[in-house]
Scaffold this active site. Structure first.
Site, PDB file in Angstrom:
ATOM      1  N   ARG A  45       0.856  -1.155  -0.139  1.00 24.85           N
ATOM      2  CA  ARG A  45      -0.149  -0.023   0.114  1.00 24.85           C
ATOM      3  C   ARG A  45       0.877   1.321   0.000  1.00 24.85           C
ATOM      4  O   ARG A  45       0.628   2.330  -0.565  1.00 24.85           O
ATOM      5  CB  ARG A  45      -0.888   0.010   1.314  1.00 24.85           C
ATOM      6  CG  ARG A  45      -1.627  -1.157   1.052  1.00 24.85           C
ATOM      7  CD  ARG A  45      -2.978  -0.924   2.176  1.00 24.85           C
ATOM      8  NE  ARG A  45      -4.275  -1.875   1.945  1.00 24.85           N
ATOM      9  CZ  ARG A  45      -5.172  -1.902   2.769  1.00 24.85           C
ATOM     10  NH1 ARG A  45      -5.190  -0.965   3.829  1.00 24.85           N
ATOM     11  NH2 ARG A  45      -6.125  -2.911   2.701  1.00 24.85           N
ATOM     12  N   ASP A 155     -13.734  12.355  11.879  1.00 28.90           N
ATOM     13  CA  ASP A 155     -12.967  11.272  11.345  1.00 28.90           C
ATOM     14  C   ASP A 155     -11.295  11.870  11.421  1.00 28.90           C
ATOM     15  O   ASP A 155     -11.182  13.319  11.501  1.00 28.90           O
ATOM     16  CB  ASP A 155     -13.094  10.767  10.077  1.00 28.90           C
ATOM     17  CG  ASP A 155     -12.663   9.446   9.764  1.00 28.90           C
ATOM     18  OD1 ASP A 155     -13.374   8.442   9.735  1.00 28.90           O
ATOM     19  OD2 ASP A 155     -11.577   9.310   9.345  1.00 28.90           O
TER      20      ASP A 155
HETATM   21  C1  LIG Z   1     -13.686   1.300   8.673  1.00 28.47           C
HETATM   22  S1  LIG Z   1     -14.160   2.921   8.983  1.00 28.47           S
HETATM   23  C2  LIG Z   1     -15.679   2.984   9.815  1.00 28.47           C
HETATM   24  C3  LIG Z   1     -16.869   3.652   9.189  1.00 28.47           C
HETATM   25  C4  LIG Z   1     -18.099   3.810  10.213  1.00 28.47           C
HETATM   26  N1  LIG Z   1     -17.870   3.867  11.512  1.00 28.47           N
HETATM   27  C5  LIG Z   1     -18.827   2.180  10.012  1.00 28.47           C
HETATM   28  O1  LIG Z   1     -18.795   1.367  10.791  1.00 28.47           O
HETATM   29  O2  LIG Z   1     -19.303   2.121   8.699  1.00 28.47           O
HETATM   30  C6  LIG Z   1     -12.992   3.470  10.212  1.00 28.47           C
HETATM   31  C7  LIG Z   1     -12.775   4.989  10.246  1.00 28.47           C
HETATM   32  O3  LIG Z   1     -11.767   5.420  11.216  1.00 28.47           O
HETATM   33  C8  LIG Z   1     -11.146   6.281  11.216  1.00 28.47           C
HETATM   34  N2  LIG Z   1     -10.021   6.145  12.071  1.00 28.47           N
HETATM   35  C9  LIG Z   1      -9.035   5.438  12.027  1.00 28.47           C
HETATM   36  N3  LIG Z   1      -8.015   5.851  12.849  1.00 28.47           N
HETATM   37  C10 LIG Z   1      -8.713   6.976  13.755  1.00 28.47           C
HETATM   38  C11 LIG Z   1      -8.232   8.045  14.585  1.00 28.47           C
HETATM   39  N4  LIG Z   1      -6.932   7.622  15.467  1.00 28.47           N
HETATM   40  N5  LIG Z   1      -9.075   8.779  15.012  1.00 28.47           N
HETATM   41  C12 LIG Z   1     -10.085   9.087  14.211  1.00 28.47           C
HETATM   42  N6  LIG Z   1     -10.635   8.263  13.400  1.00 28.47           N
HETATM   43  C13 LIG Z   1      -9.708   7.106  12.973  1.00 28.47           C
HETATM   44  C14 LIG Z   1     -10.460   5.943   9.570  1.00 28.47           C
HETATM   45  O4  LIG Z   1      -9.874   7.128   9.078  1.00 28.47           O
HETATM   46  C15 LIG Z   1     -12.110   5.615   9.063  1.00 28.47           C
HETATM   47  O5  LIG Z   1     -12.710   6.447   8.279  1.00 28.47           O
END
Ligand SMILES: C[S@@+](CC[C@H](N)C(=O)[O-])C[C@H]1O[C@@H](n2cnc3c(N)ncnc32)[C@H](O)[C@@H]1O
Length: 286
Positions: A45, A155
């Site tokens: 990636r 986010d």
């Molecule tokens: C798999 S998505 C989940 C989206 C939604 N909550 C759902 O369940 O459909 C995970 C999200 O967590 C965010 N994320 C990851 N690490 C994070 C952090 N340290 N602080 C805030 N957001 C974070 C990512 O950018 C991503 O958009």
């Protein structure tokens, strides 16, 4: 370096030293735990980032990523490379059923007096989760006229937040939305060659998007939330970070407020002031 040499160099493996540096850095900055089994995925990636930046080695990529200014740009790209932003409208639909059938009636009580329900979609990705919540809440508040609602959606990734704020989705993405909600809350593009839909302004206005890294010392807001959706996010963190984060969420959750986590996430064995009320649904102990 010739183009060919550059290409070959970009496909070389990450040295053990650079892998450790990257792992430590991502853990410190955003809590994401990368296990050794993820090395090949990380390599593949991040090679895209090396190419995009014209860098010839992982070592120079680390130097680029570790600059203080990178917190505003490359860190986001690196996080996007190691996490998934996978999301859907009405993902894990049992949660929305529980919200309308149990959580909201409990929070609203006898419904006397005006009340604003506050909801936080923590880790909102491209907006499908907060807009689903907004649709469900619109439906609920139409039947409970003294109720209002506010949604905060956050986010770490500015890329996903930009998409979320636009609120434009293609036909395939909107499939899970029930037809009455589609009719009420989506507008089809006037350009018939484009099969895209936009969330109506009155719904977009109900969601406040903000960038927030859960590892930041201060979440940057004071209000208490009645409901927190933090689904499919803590899965990236180790147990210790999960427990610390969940306790911080609880500090922002009203007494008897609700926390929803993803179907593969569990709070089992954690020292948090929450009681389980349904699978993956918790309530704050008063
Ligand atoms: C798999 S998505 C989940 C989206 C939604 N909550 C759902 O369940 O459909 C995970 C999200 O967590 C965010 N994320 C990851 N690490 C994070 C952090 N340290 N602080 C805030 N957001 C974070 C990512 O950018 C991503 O958009």
């Amino acid at each position: 370096m010739s183009e060919e040499a550059h290409r070959l160099d970009c496909t070389t493996v990450i040295s053990t030293k650079d892998f450790s540096r990257l792992k430590e850095f991502l853990y410190k900055e955003c809590g994401i735990k990368i296990t050794d089994s993820k090395k090949t995925m990380l390599e593949t990636r991040l090679q895209r980032r090396l190419r995009a930046l014209g860098l010839s080695s992982f070592s120079s990529y680390c130097d680029y990523l570790f600059r203080p200014e990178a917190k505003e740009d490359e860190l986001i790209q690196a996080i996007d490379a190691v996490t998934t932003n996978k999301t859907d409208f009405f993902r894990e639909p049992a949660h929305f059923d529980y919200l309308t059938r149990h959580a909201l009636p409990d929070l609203v009580g006898d419904g006397c007096g005006r009340r604003t329900i506050t909801i936080w979609s923590a880790g909102c990705s491209t907006g499908e989760e907060p807009y689903t919540l907004a649709m469900v809440m619109k439906g609920f508040t139409e039947m409970h006229r003294s109720m209002a609602f506010e949604i905060l959606a956050t986010d770490i990734s500015t890329r996903v937040l930009e998409k979320a704020q636009l609120g434009i989705y293609d036909e395939e993405r909107i499939q899970p939305i029930p037809d009455p909600f589609k009719k009420a809350f989506l507008l089809k593009s006037r350009d018939i060659s484009k099969k895209v839909y936009r969330v109506v302004p009155e719904l977009r206005d109900k969601v406040r998007f903000r960038r927030l890294n859960f590892m930041d010392g201060d979440f940057g807001f004071r209000e208490e939330m009645d409901v927190i959706f933090c689904r499919n996010v803590i899965i990236y963190f180790d147990k210790q970070t999960q427990e610390r984060l969940l306790n911080r969420f609880c500090a922002h959750l009203s007494d008897e407020g609700y926390l929803f986590v993803g179907h593969s996430e569990t709070l089992l064995g954690m020292d948090v002031p929450l009681v389980q009320v349904a699978p993956t649904i918790y309530r704050k102990r008063a």
